[in-house]
Structure formats: structure tokens, C-alpha cells
Scaffold this active site. Structure first.
Site, PDB file in Angstrom:
ATOM      1  N   GLU A 159      22.202  37.113  37.321  1.00 47.29           N
ATOM      2  CA  GLU A 159      21.002  37.116  36.421  1.00 47.29           C
ATOM      3  C   GLU A 159      19.900  37.543  37.165  1.00 47.29           C
ATOM      4  O   GLU A 159      19.639  37.335  37.306  1.00 47.29           O
ATOM      5  CB  GLU A 159      21.200  36.317  35.517  1.00 47.29           C
ATOM      6  CG  GLU A 159      22.058  36.137  34.656  1.00 47.29           C
ATOM      7  CD  GLU A 159      21.718  35.152  33.602  1.00 47.29           C
ATOM      8  OE1 GLU A 159      20.566  35.107  32.656  1.00 47.29           O
ATOM      9  OE2 GLU A 159      22.826  34.420  33.242  1.00 47.29           O
ATOM     10  N   HIS A 238      15.643  18.391  27.053  1.00 47.92           N
ATOM     11  CA  HIS A 238      16.887  18.351  26.343  1.00 47.92           C
ATOM     12  C   HIS A 238      17.267  16.691  26.905  1.00 47.92           C
ATOM     13  O   HIS A 238      17.328  16.774  28.006  1.00 47.92           O
ATOM     14  CB  HIS A 238      17.985  18.903  25.692  1.00 47.92           C
ATOM     15  CG  HIS A 238      17.515  19.440  24.739  1.00 47.92           C
ATOM     16  ND1 HIS A 238      18.447  21.266  24.507  1.00 47.92           N
ATOM     17  CD2 HIS A 238      16.723  19.601  23.602  1.00 47.92           C
ATOM     18  CE1 HIS A 238      17.892  21.211  23.903  1.00 47.92           C
ATOM     19  NE2 HIS A 238      17.271  21.116  23.371  1.00 47.92           N
ATOM     20  N   GLN A 240      20.209  13.618  25.271  1.00 51.57           N
ATOM     21  CA  GLN A 240      21.528  14.182  26.289  1.00 51.57           C
ATOM     22  C   GLN A 240      20.694  15.805  26.436  1.00 51.57           C
ATOM     23  O   GLN A 240      20.989  16.678  25.420  1.00 51.57           O
ATOM     24  CB  GLN A 240      22.084  13.780  25.787  1.00 51.57           C
ATOM     25  CG  GLN A 240      23.054  12.679  26.616  1.00 51.57           C
ATOM     26  CD  GLN A 240      22.654  11.687  27.734  1.00 51.57           C
ATOM     27  OE1 GLN A 240      22.766  12.490  28.651  1.00 51.57           O
ATOM     28  NE2 GLN A 240      22.174  10.451  28.091  1.00 51.57           N
ATOM     29  N   PRO A 241      20.806  16.682  27.409  1.00 48.72           N
ATOM     30  CA  PRO A 241      21.030  17.722  27.813  1.00 48.72           C
ATOM     31  C   PRO A 241      22.159  18.632  27.628  1.00 48.72           C
ATOM     32  O   PRO A 241      23.461  17.514  27.244  1.00 48.72           O
ATOM     33  CB  PRO A 241      20.819  18.249  29.129  1.00 48.72           C
ATOM     34  CG  PRO A 241      21.313  17.369  30.318  1.00 48.72           C
ATOM     35  CD  PRO A 241      21.417  15.996  29.288  1.00 48.72           C
ATOM     36  N   SER A 242      22.974  19.921  27.491  1.00 49.27           N
ATOM     37  CA  SER A 242      23.295  20.458  27.145  1.00 49.27           C
ATOM     38  C   SER A 242      24.340  20.520  28.749  1.00 49.27           C
ATOM     39  O   SER A 242      25.645  21.110  28.440  1.00 49.27           O
ATOM     40  CB  SER A 242      24.135  21.620  26.820  1.00 49.27           C
ATOM     41  OG  SER A 242      22.976  22.344  27.375  1.00 49.27           O
ATOM     42  N   HIS A 247      16.456  21.615  33.331  1.00 44.96           N
ATOM     43  CA  HIS A 247      16.127  22.702  32.802  1.00 44.96           C
ATOM     44  C   HIS A 247      14.872  22.694  31.925  1.00 44.96           C
ATOM     45  O   HIS A 247      14.586  21.474  31.574  1.00 44.96           O
ATOM     46  CB  HIS A 247      17.068  23.315  32.708  1.00 44.96           C
ATOM     47  CG  HIS A 247      18.458  23.211  31.284  1.00 44.96           C
ATOM     48  ND1 HIS A 247      18.913  21.470  32.314  1.00 44.96           N
ATOM     49  CD2 HIS A 247      18.274  22.891  30.111  1.00 44.96           C
ATOM     50  CE1 HIS A 247      20.062  22.099  30.710  1.00 44.96           C
ATOM     51  NE2 HIS A 247      19.270  22.576  30.025  1.00 44.96           N
ATOM     52  N   VAL A 248      13.958  23.069  31.683  1.00 45.32           N
ATOM     53  CA  VAL A 248      12.796  22.788  30.621  1.00 45.32           C
ATOM     54  C   VAL A 248      13.229  24.295  30.209  1.00 45.32           C
ATOM     55  O   VAL A 248      12.842  25.221  29.899  1.00 45.32           O
ATOM     56  CB  VAL A 248      11.227  23.429  31.204  1.00 45.32           C
ATOM     57  CG1 VAL A 248      10.938  22.874  30.555  1.00 45.32           C
ATOM     58  CG2 VAL A 248      11.306  21.974  32.318  1.00 45.32           C
TER      59      VAL A 248
END
Length: 315
Positions: A159, A238, A240-242, A247-248
Site C-alpha cells: 500500500e 479503540h 479493545q482494538p481490532s 493506530h488512530v
């Protein structure tokens, strides 16, 4: 083989197994199936689990009433009552207006399958002690392969052409959930380069420079590229985050569809910055000292140990 052809072939070979979830609000459907792997043994087809998330494509905001009528292939009256009418409509095929957006996870792990499965949610209170005893070891146990795709982005192997801003501390790029066209649903993500910041709990006062830069540069990019003015973005983290690499999320404030903006899970970047600005210079940080309350799905790997710990405390 072109990437688009490769992924089209993947979808054509998707073998449906069951519906994991469906959401009438977002008009989305999550399917579990399998896709053949590249290797074959003795002519036997080898397959691996795959998840396909299908949702309706957004109508272009520039679509005028005249254009909409011209785009309709057929209509059917559902209900008519005085001044109100409801119809079903079918749009003619269009390269500029895809009917659905499809996200694929392949090969999908058991963690992915649990995450996207329909499940009940419960509120949990994560004290600093429970974080140290249960959550921190859970995060540390995740193999590096789970976030290899993040490393590939940060090191320019994936990416690279999508990066909107690169900083010594982070990169900013479109989130994979955004269709790259509908400004009302604009969705970007800023990913920290420091892999030791796994979650909100790891933030310290010395991270303020990175967080302020994310806030400033995200607003600049949104203004210069898409004409979004001051106050047009919702930025949050987040917990809990995924995935456990800090990251934001940077989302158009008009975009109300994303899951994960509920109270408890989403912590506004402005609030995080404010808390760290008022934090002590020495000793444990505010995010080490806080009790965090959030909803946790019963399929989450932390659900059972946290529920058991909290039931033990209540007894």
C-alpha cells in the site's frame, strides 16, 4: 496476473459455509466459506477458511434527481398512503456506481471468525490489576504474524501508493473499509511506527508529539485533498482494538455507519491528548492508572477470563 483478476478469481472460487452475521442498519452480510490455496497434493484441492463481508455501495452525492431517474432500470410500488409512497428500485449496471463493496479475509484465522460472528455483548470493567494479570499477557501472546500486514505497510512493501502522509512516528493512509470515493464515509487510519505501543494502555506523555501531529496532519490532508474544513473529522482510538499495534481512526464526522464508535470502545483523540497533557511527569501514566469500562463480545478471547475474574471479585 493483475491484482484485480486474482481477487476476482478468489471470489469465484469462494465456497459458502454459513452466515456469520447480518446487519440491517449497515446493509451488510458476513459470510464464512473457503477458498482454494495455491498448493495441491495428488490432485486433491486444498482449501483454507475465508471471510467475505458484503455491503451495499453508497450512492454518489453528486447524483441529481434527474441522474437517479436515468439510473433506475426498474421500480416496483410497495406501499402508497396519502402523500407517502415506498418503492423498490433496481439500478442499471454502472462502472462508476458499484452495487456492493466486498471485503475478503483469506486465509481467515479462528480469531477472525469469532470477531465477525454474531454475538452478545457485555460491559466489563478492566482495572489496572486485571490488565496486568489477564489482558497484558493476552496481548503479548499474539504471534507477530498477526500484524505482519501492518509491518509491510510501515516498511513500504504494501500500500505504498496509498500513503497520504509519512512521518518518522507514523503513516497516514485510507482504511481498507473506505471505498476511496464517497467523501461522506471518508475513513483513514494513522498507524504508529513504534511497535511497542500495542494499545491505549501503552500511551505515555512523551507520545504527545506523535498524537498532536496525527491530529494536525489528518486535518491538513482532509482539507487539501477533499475540502473538509475544521471540525469535519472524528478521530478516535479503540479499546479493545481490532489489532494490537497502535493506530488512530480518522473518519468523516458525517459517517455514522462504522461499528466501533460506541461509548467505551471509542476514545476521542482530543480527550486522549488532554488526559496526557494533564498527566504527571513521573510515575505511572494516566492510562496505566485508569479503570477502563467497555463492551466485550462473548466471542472475544478476553471475554471468559475477564468475566470469570469479575464474578470472583463480586463473590
Amino acid at each position: 496476473m493483475a491484482a484485480s483478476t486474482h481477487h476476482a478469481d478468489m471470489l469465484r472460487n469462494f465456497r459458502f459455509e454459513r452466515v456469520l452475521n447480518e446487519d440491517a442498519i449497515t446493509s451488510s452480510l458476513v459470510l464464512l466459506g473457503s477458498i482454494p490455496t495455491a498448493s495441491h497434493t495428488n490432485g486433491t484441492e486444498q482449501r483454507a477458511p475465508a471471510i467475505a463481508r458484503i455491503e451495499r455501495g453508497a450512492l454518489p452525492p453528486a447524483l441529481s434527481s434527474g441522474d437517479l431517474v436515468a439510473a433506475l432500470r426498474d421500480t416496483q410500488l410497495v406501499l402508497s398512503n396519502d402523500i407517502y409512497a415506498s418503492l423498490h428500485g433496481w439500478l442499471a449496471p454502472s462502472e462508476d456506481r458499484p452495487d456492493v463493496k466486498i471485503g475478503v479475509i483469506f486465509p481467515a484465522t479462528d480469531v477472525h471468525i469469532r470477531k465477525y460472528s454474531a454475538q452478545r455483548y457485555y460491559m466489563v470493567r478492566e482495572t489496572p490489576a486485571l490488565y496486568e494479570r489477564i489482558v497484558k499477557p493476552y496481548i503479548a501472546a499474539f504471534p507477530p504474524a498477526r500484524t505482519q500486514w501492518v509491518v509491510d505497510i510501515l516498511e513500504g512493501r504494501a500500500e505504498a501508493d496509498k500513503v497520504l502522509h509519512s512521518d518518522p512516528a507514523y503513516v497516514l493512509l485510507p482504511d481498507i473499509k473506505w471505498d476511496l470515493a464517497t467523501i461522506a464515509s471518508l475513513y483513514l487510519v494513522a498507524i504508529a511506527k513504534d511497535g511497542s505501543i500495542r494499545s491505549l494502555r501503552d500511551l505515555r506523555k512523551h507520545h504527545l508529539g506523535m498524537l498532536r501531529s496525527i491530529r494536525r496532519e489528518s486535518a491538513r490532508v482532509a482539507r487539501q485533498r477533499w475540502g473538509l474544513g475544521r471540525g469535519a473529522l472524528r478521530m478516535y482510538v479503540h479499546y479493545q482494538p481490532s489489532y494490537y499495534h497502535f493506530h488512530v481512526h480518522v473518519v468523516n464526522v458525517e459517517h455514522t455507519a462504522p461499528t466501533g464508535m460506541s461509548v467505551g470502545q471509542a476514545h476521542l483523540l482530543d480527550d486522549i491528548i488532554s488526559l496526557l497533557e494533564s498527566d504527571v511527569d513521573d510515575g505511572p501514566s494516566v492510562f496505566e492508572r485508569m479503570t477502563l469500562t467497555y463492551a466485550l463480545g462473548e466471542q472475544h478471547g478476553l471475554f471468559e477470563p475477564l468475566r470469570a475474574a469479575q464474578e470472583a471479585e463480586e463473590d
